[in-house]
Design a protein around this motif. Structure first.
Motif, PDB file in Angstrom:
ATOM      1  N   VAL A 109      46.205  59.819  40.329  1.00 31.57           N
ATOM      2  CA  VAL A 109      47.171  59.479  39.295  1.00 31.57           C
ATOM      3  C   VAL A 109      46.960  60.400  38.101  1.00 31.57           C
ATOM      4  CG1 VAL A 109      47.834  57.680  37.651  1.00 31.57           C
ATOM      5  CG2 VAL A 109      47.384  57.086  40.026  1.00 31.57           C
ATOM      6  N   PRO A 110      48.018  60.951  37.524  1.00 34.33           N
ATOM      7  CA  PRO A 110      47.840  61.812  36.350  1.00 34.33           C
ATOM      8  C   PRO A 110      47.124  61.076  35.221  1.00 34.33           C
ATOM      9  CG  PRO A 110      50.081  61.972  37.205  1.00 34.33           C
ATOM     10  CD  PRO A 110      49.429  60.841  37.944  1.00 34.33           C
ATOM     11  N   HIS A 135      44.896  56.539  32.726  1.00 42.32           N
ATOM     12  CA  HIS A 135      45.618  56.763  33.970  1.00 42.32           C
ATOM     13  C   HIS A 135      47.077  56.345  33.804  1.00 42.32           C
ATOM     14  CE1 HIS A 135      41.436  56.737  35.324  1.00 42.32           C
ATOM     15  NE2 HIS A 135      41.837  57.388  36.396  1.00 42.32           N
ATOM     16  N   GLU A 136      47.957  57.118  34.383  1.00 38.93           N
ATOM     17  CA  GLU A 136      49.373  56.781  34.321  1.00 38.93           C
ATOM     18  C   GLU A 136      49.600  55.390  34.902  1.00 38.93           C
ATOM     19  OE1 GLU A 136      52.909  58.516  36.821  1.00 38.93           O
ATOM     20  OE2 GLU A 136      52.485  59.878  35.148  1.00 38.93           O
ATOM     21  N   GLY A 137      50.293  54.550  34.163  1.00 40.48           N
ATOM     22  CA  GLY A 137      50.502  53.170  34.584  1.00 40.48           C
ATOM     23  C   GLY A 137      49.350  52.250  34.232  1.00 40.48           C
ATOM     24  N   SER A 172      45.733  61.290  30.972  1.00 41.15           N
ATOM     25  CA  SER A 172      45.892  61.909  29.662  1.00 41.15           C
ATOM     26  C   SER A 172      44.712  61.506  28.793  1.00 41.15           C
ATOM     27  CB  SER A 172      47.214  61.483  29.018  1.00 41.15           C
ATOM     28  OG  SER A 172      47.284  60.067  28.924  1.00 41.15           O
ATOM     29  N   GLN A 193      48.918  54.898  24.885  1.00 37.69           N
ATOM     30  CA  GLN A 193      50.343  54.635  25.080  1.00 37.69           C
ATOM     31  C   GLN A 193      50.595  53.297  25.745  1.00 37.69           C
ATOM     32  OE1 GLN A 193      48.546  57.089  26.620  1.00 37.69           O
ATOM     33  NE2 GLN A 193      49.631  57.862  28.439  1.00 37.69           N
ATOM     34  N   TYR A 194      49.540  52.667  26.277  1.00 37.12           N
ATOM     35  CA  TYR A 194      49.683  51.348  26.893  1.00 37.12           C
ATOM     36  C   TYR A 194      49.106  50.248  25.995  1.00 37.12           C
ATOM     37  CZ  TYR A 194      50.721  54.223  30.928  1.00 37.12           C
ATOM     38  OH  TYR A 194      51.274  55.159  31.783  1.00 37.12           O
TER      39      TYR A 194
END
Length: 661
Positions: free
Chosen positions: A454-455, A445-447, A457, A374-375
């Motif tokens: 950190v959450p 990692h989120e972000g 996915s 997603q990033y």
């Protein structure tokens, strides 16, 4: 693989902080994934130490992953005697993340007084050291006495002790009111485990009498060259270290032989070689030459000694002791603990390994750009270590095995391949190694910042790794599609699970190492589980007693480790007992078809359990080594290879095949 047992986050955080892999707060852990690079892109330089200290912060700040960090020279060297140490840096040093651990450093102790940098550089050039260090990439540190007329004294030992602690470390830093301040010296011109000493005349005497007795100094040295000099009869060398003595005194030869435990002898081209039969790296080479050409002997020591050995830091504290040692281990004596393990090195010389002639290159391509997180991160960079005959087309088609090597958090892929022992294995076995830079593709990692708490996915490796394997098999027809193996450490252990599930019909065997933390597990679909059970997957799980996979309070493997064992037992039709019994089966809790206790390189006691399936094939393994912490160790690569090499997989049917010894 179904959801894992929780409860190891505190231990995971403690280990990662101790290893210096990343910070706990996102603000102090800036992370950029794409366009990976692990070089400094510098020209060759020759400076006084005081000049190098000033040059370091700016140079290091521009390296990969360092963009938001603050750097300064280490304050411990502020009062170091000016004009006494010279620093040569070869072009294009490794740097960024942990890549500086790929650098080689040679420390030269010489009592000669030089009239400026030109004369000092000329001296190193005449020794042949500039040519040698340029071939492997690294630095030469020329150390002279603080008071030249007095020779090396106890004060010089104190000075060198300080210098040693600054240059041969990793990620040294200090927390300030403005945040973390990092010290640049080690990354700018130092090294970590590839550190070697040369002493010339009075410099050799200084090493023999003052440095060699210090286990904390000589124990980080991977090899000595001593030219002339003397050694006091009362000196006791602190720990084993490979040594090359040219015209050295008999006392020195005897002391280094004793500490290395040499019990065998040979003569090669007039040079006496005393060595330990169990651990041949522990050797002493003694040469006599009334009119020596020093550059020739330096080249011999460099290639016959320095480029074959390295040290790796494998424990947290010298006070570590085995926990709840089972009684039967008395049959195998526990060696004394050594903070820095002495291990084989397959050095990369001018881009090619010394053994096996593997051509080592960093590839960056956009062919997997359609598989993004997603990033917008995707598999873009990987190392290829390819045998010469594969490249020139002389290797038979489908004759060379492939090892997919998956690094851990914060690690450089090339450093991982070296320090986990796979360069050594591949050079000896004529195997190819593919080592992707896969961080933030295993889990995201989120972000897009690596930070505890950190959450996370799921990443894209399950899809990307099979395509990488297919790409290299198509690119190099000599590679054997039936012998593709996967192994990785820590986060790379998590990546190995994804290689298993994503490439189950391509992977012949796998060894996930230290990948027992909850966040690293792959949560497979029922369809993936069913297919994996249908075709099977030879797996060995690897950990150590001060790592994520071991419960020290109870002196046994953790529930997560044993859950992995049960999961892969089900996959492979291996029958485990319904109830664990640690009294009858210490550490593991289950009876194994074979259990073995041995010692690795004379340093570490290790345990190996093998479990057979319903056809009597030892398809499941478990390895645990005493006292090692969460750190890379070259003998892990040997353990992994010794398991994986017995298996192959038919590319058309997906059926695995087993070849015994």
């Amino acid at each position: 693989m179904s959801r894992s047992v929780a409860g190891q986050s505190a231990l995971f955080a403690a280990i990662l902080l101790a290893a210096g892999t990343f910070s706990l707060t996102g603000a102090e852990a800036p992370y950029s994934y794409m366009n990976y690079r692990n070089r400094q892109n510098n020209g060759a330089t020759f400076e006084l130490l005081e000049e190098a200290r000033q040059s370091g912060p700016r140079a290091v700040a521009s390296l990969y992953g360092n963009g938001e960090k603050r750097f300064a020279p280490h304050p411990a060297l502020e009062t170091f005697p000016a004009g006494s140490v010279y620093v040569y840096r070869s072009a294009n040093l490794y740097g960024g993340r942990t890549a500086a651990r790929n650098n080689t450093a040679v420390v030269v102790f010489c009592e000669r007084r030089f009239q400026g940098k030109d004369e000092a550089l000329g001296f190193l050039t005449e020794l042949g050291l500039i040519r040698q260090i340029d071939s492997v990439t690294g630095s030469v540190i020329l150390v002279t006495p603080a008071e030249p007329g007095a020779g090396f004294t106890r004060t010089d030992l104190e000075n060198y002790d300080t210098l040693h602690g600054v240059l041969f470390t990793q990620n040294a830093s200090q927390r300030t009111n403005e945040g973390i301040l990092y010290y640049s010296d080690a990354e700018y011109c130092g090294a970590y485990g590839k550190v070697y000493f040369i002493g010339i005349d009075g410099g050799a005497t200084f090493i023999n009498n003052r440095i060699a007795p210090r286990k904390d100094l000589v124990g980080l040295c991977s090899g000595l060259m001593l030219i002339g000099g003397e050694m006091d009869a009362s000196v006791k060398v602190g720990t084993y270290v490979p040594a090359y003595l040219l015209n050295g005194p008999p006392t020195a030869v005897e002391r280094y032989r004793r500490v290395n435990g040499t019990d065998a002898y040979r003569v090669e081209e007039g040079v006496e070689v005393f060595y330990n039969r169990l651990v041949p790296l522990r050797r002493v080479m003694a040469a006599r030459d009334p009119r020596p050409e020093l550059s020739t002997h330096v080249a011999d020591a460099f290639h016959d000694l320095f480029l074959e050995a390295q040290r790796v830091s494998v424990i947290r504290s010298l006070a570590q002791e085995a926990v709840n040692t089972p009684p039967y281990l008395d049959y195998v004596a526990a060696p004394a603990i050594s903070r820095y393990a002495l291990c084989p090195r397959n050095a990369i010389v001018d881009g090619v390994t010394a053994r096996g002639r593997l051509h080592v290159s960093l590839r960056q391509e956009e062919i997997f750009g359609d598989l993004k997180t997603q990033y917008d991160q995707y598999l873009q960079s990987w190392y290829e270590c390819i045998p010469q005959d594969v490249l020139d087309g002389t290797a038979p088609r489908g004759s060379v095995p492939v090892i997919l090597a998956l690094h851990g958090t914060g690690d450089d892929p090339l450093m991982f391949v070296d320090e986990i022992g796979l360069l050594e294995v591949a050079g000896r076995e004529k195997a190819a190694v593919i080592a992707p830079f896969e961080e933030e593709l295993v889990v995201v990692h989120e972000g897009a910042r690596v930070a505890m708490g950190v959450p996370v996915s799921e990443g894209v490796l399950v899809q990307a790794l099979p395509r990488l394997i297919a790409h290299v098999l198509e690119k190099y027809p000599a590679l054997d599609a039936s012998r593709v193996y996967a192994t990785g450490y820590s986060l790379g252990g998590g990546a190995t699970y994804r290689a298993i599930y994503g490439g189950m019909e391509k992977i012949a065997a796998a060894v996930p190492m230290a990948g027992m933390h909850d966040d690293m597990f792959y949560f497979s679909t029922p369809e993936e589980d069913a297919r994996l059970r249908e075709i099977g997957m030879p797996v060995m799980i690897l950990t150590s007693t001060f790592d994520l996979g071991f419960q020290q309070e109870e002196g046994r493997l953790t529930d997560n480790t044993l859950k992995l064992l049960r999961d892969f037992a089900r996959v492979n039709r291996v029958q485990l007992a319904d109830v664990r019994d640690f009294s009858a089966h210490p550490l593991v809790g289950y009876p194994a078809d074979r259990m073995e206790v041995t010692t690795l390189a004379g340093e570490w006691r290790t345990f190996l359990w093998s479990f057979k399936n319903d056809e009597g094939i030892p398809i499941l393994g478990l390895s645990c080594t005493e006292n090692l912490t969460h750190a890379l160790y070259p003998n892990y690569g040997e353990i992994a290879w010794n398991f994986m090499k017995h298996f192959a997989r038919e590319s058309k049917t997906g059926k695995w095949l087993y070849t015994p010894e």
